[in-house]
Design an enzyme around this catalytic site. Sequence first.
Site, PDB file in Angstrom:
ATOM      1  N   THR A 187     -14.976 -22.530  16.330  1.00  0.00           N
ATOM      2  CA  THR A 187     -16.340 -22.418  15.665  1.00  0.00           C
ATOM      3  C   THR A 187     -17.078 -21.702  16.783  1.00  0.00           C
ATOM      4  O   THR A 187     -16.964 -21.956  18.017  1.00  0.00           O
ATOM      5  CB  THR A 187     -16.935 -23.766  15.208  1.00  0.00           C
ATOM      6  OG1 THR A 187     -17.116 -24.611  16.253  1.00  0.00           O
ATOM      7  CG2 THR A 187     -16.329 -24.336  14.231  1.00  0.00           C
ATOM      8  N   GLU A 332     -14.300 -23.766   9.021  1.00  0.00           N
ATOM      9  CA  GLU A 332     -13.764 -24.834   8.642  1.00  0.00           C
ATOM     10  C   GLU A 332     -13.223 -24.878   7.395  1.00  0.00           C
ATOM     11  O   GLU A 332     -12.512 -25.509   6.654  1.00  0.00           O
ATOM     12  CB  GLU A 332     -14.691 -26.201   8.591  1.00  0.00           C
ATOM     13  CG  GLU A 332     -15.036 -26.747   9.994  1.00  0.00           C
ATOM     14  CD  GLU A 332     -16.214 -26.016  10.454  1.00  0.00           C
ATOM     15  OE1 GLU A 332     -16.485 -26.495  11.705  1.00  0.00           O
ATOM     16  OE2 GLU A 332     -16.602 -24.859  10.095  1.00  0.00           O
ATOM     17  N   LYS A 440     -40.160 -29.628   7.736  1.00  0.00           N
ATOM     18  CA  LYS A 440     -40.822 -30.711   7.018  1.00  0.00           C
ATOM     19  C   LYS A 440     -42.375 -30.700   7.392  1.00  0.00           C
ATOM     20  O   LYS A 440     -42.656 -31.088   8.355  1.00  0.00           O
ATOM     21  CB  LYS A 440     -40.096 -32.052   7.193  1.00  0.00           C
ATOM     22  CG  LYS A 440     -40.363 -33.243   6.317  1.00  0.00           C
ATOM     23  CD  LYS A 440     -39.439 -34.233   6.427  1.00  0.00           C
ATOM     24  CE  LYS A 440     -39.539 -35.118   4.995  1.00  0.00           C
ATOM     25  NZ  LYS A 440     -38.795 -36.566   5.350  1.00  0.00           N
ATOM     26  N   TRP A 445     -40.508 -30.655   2.093  1.00  0.00           N
ATOM     27  CA  TRP A 445     -39.491 -29.884   2.583  1.00  0.00           C
ATOM     28  C   TRP A 445     -39.957 -28.280   2.342  1.00  0.00           C
ATOM     29  O   TRP A 445     -40.467 -28.097   1.260  1.00  0.00           O
ATOM     30  CB  TRP A 445     -38.136 -30.024   1.792  1.00  0.00           C
ATOM     31  CG  TRP A 445     -37.782 -31.449   2.296  1.00  0.00           C
ATOM     32  CD1 TRP A 445     -37.426 -32.376   1.416  1.00  0.00           C
ATOM     33  CD2 TRP A 445     -37.118 -31.807   3.592  1.00  0.00           C
ATOM     34  NE1 TRP A 445     -36.871 -33.498   2.260  1.00  0.00           N
ATOM     35  CE2 TRP A 445     -36.689 -33.115   3.485  1.00  0.00           C
ATOM     36  CE3 TRP A 445     -37.038 -31.264   4.833  1.00  0.00           C
ATOM     37  CZ2 TRP A 445     -36.327 -33.732   4.563  1.00  0.00           C
ATOM     38  CZ3 TRP A 445     -36.465 -31.877   5.863  1.00  0.00           C
ATOM     39  CH2 TRP A 445     -35.877 -33.255   5.826  1.00  0.00           C
TER      40      TRP A 445
END
Length: 542
Positions: A187, A332, A440, A445
């Site tokens: 990654t 992944e 937030k 949100w």
Amino acid sequence: MHGLMMQQPLLVASLLTHAERHHGEQEIVSRRVEGDIHRYRYRDLAQRARRLANALAGLGIGEGERVGTLAWNGYRHMELYFAVSGSGAVLHTLNPRLHVDQLAYIIDHADDRVIFFDLTFLPLIESVAPRIRSPKVFVAMTDRANMPATPDLPGMLMCYEDLIDGHGDDFTWPLLDENTASSLCYTSGTTGNPKGVLYSHRSTILHTYAAALPDSLNCSARDVILPVVPMFHVNAWGLPYIACMVGAKLVFPGPALDGKSLYELIEAEQVTLSAGVPTVWQGLLRHVAERGSTFTAMRRTIVGGAPCPTAMTTEFQERYHVDVLHAWGMTELSPVGTVCSFKGHHLSLPTQQRYAIQAKQGRAVFGIDMRIVGPDGEALPWDGRAAGDLQVRGPWVTTGYFGCDEASPLSDGWFPTGDVAKIDADGFMQITDRSKDVIKSGGEWISSIDIENVASLHPEVASAVCIAARHPKWDERPLLLIVKQPGSALESAELLDFFDGRVAKWWKPDAVVFIEALPLGATGKVLKNQLRDRFKDYYLMA
């Protein structure tokens, strides 16, 4: 009672054997580091891959041992894809855009025995070599005439073409267990050390089948495919394998990924399908617009790695009649997870509604199961409104990281992607944020990606990033960071007014900061963490 079917392992080498037998005449075209164009056919690829497999055995590379590559998209890299995995070793594609310390860490962690490199990366090899543990065999992916004057490397420097010339093509691909490791990719690691994802022959073949399907990347023997997405990162989204499976013509761009070079190659070779990240397409579209050109053969492009701005989708489709396929995946996931292909009932929708669907990351390809969960782990409804942590599972999803002592990342058998997403009733998933990027504000949100998408619609915006900045009253507020189009005189008030009627009032960023350029990571993703570090106290200092 068992079915009376043959048991044949799913192996990477079988893709090459198939391509040689059924598509031996099909062309592979590569722009080389040297600048010239190289052409040969699948049968040549197969023959040279067998010679390379013999050469690897001659170097003492055994089953399961790692072979590193530091290379662009080209025919020699393709030969390594099949020779290394097919012979039972593990192909470890190294990302040359990583910092030299990270590269040294990865090479040591993977314990690469041999490293093959394109000449472009000789300076990188020279700076990495003294930092890695054991002396290696370094193979320059070129011919004798272009070999560099022997650099001072701790280890041995060899010439790729000499290596191949020293061996015959009499080689039988071993019948491996299909769960044997075939390749390894780390990654890009924006935080902490990169982690290795180890793919198996079985997972690679199943991923290839699924990604080639009509509603996935939709590839066939009639296609001419140009992967801009690098072979050094997540298998070029599976395209080198898919091309062998379906018998498509392959066009490799080598190191020249600027708009002009790509456009000339696309036209010269009559490319029908290309794949890459949005930053690359920006350069291509700019070049084509400046020239007043058009695409004569290209009819679709796959955009992934970062959300595709609606403005880009619109330009491709309305101006150039090139369909945009929005895709999402991860290292992944080998990497394909979802592709945004319409269902039948979407075709009759008004244009703007279709664009709203195309802004989503799409629906799961067969083999990938997904769900969104709330803070206490309960599955959330697919209503297009509820947002939760996106989790996936499937035969090409990792269960953990290579050589890592940490506990498995899986949660109840599901892999947590780190993305926050919504899924609609049709199964179309839309990422609203990375879990570490959510804003937030006053306990509510705000989606940074939605803000970025709106800003990107403004014609004078080249790139937009929205981050959470700390705020004395609301805890956090969105801050918009903008790279303007060349020559633009755009001011913050005008851009903020542009948000009126496009997002909820309280979502509208409080400020705009114009910056020269965005910091990009090794795979072309924006490094939001660097921008957060730089601007997180912007409102506190105002």
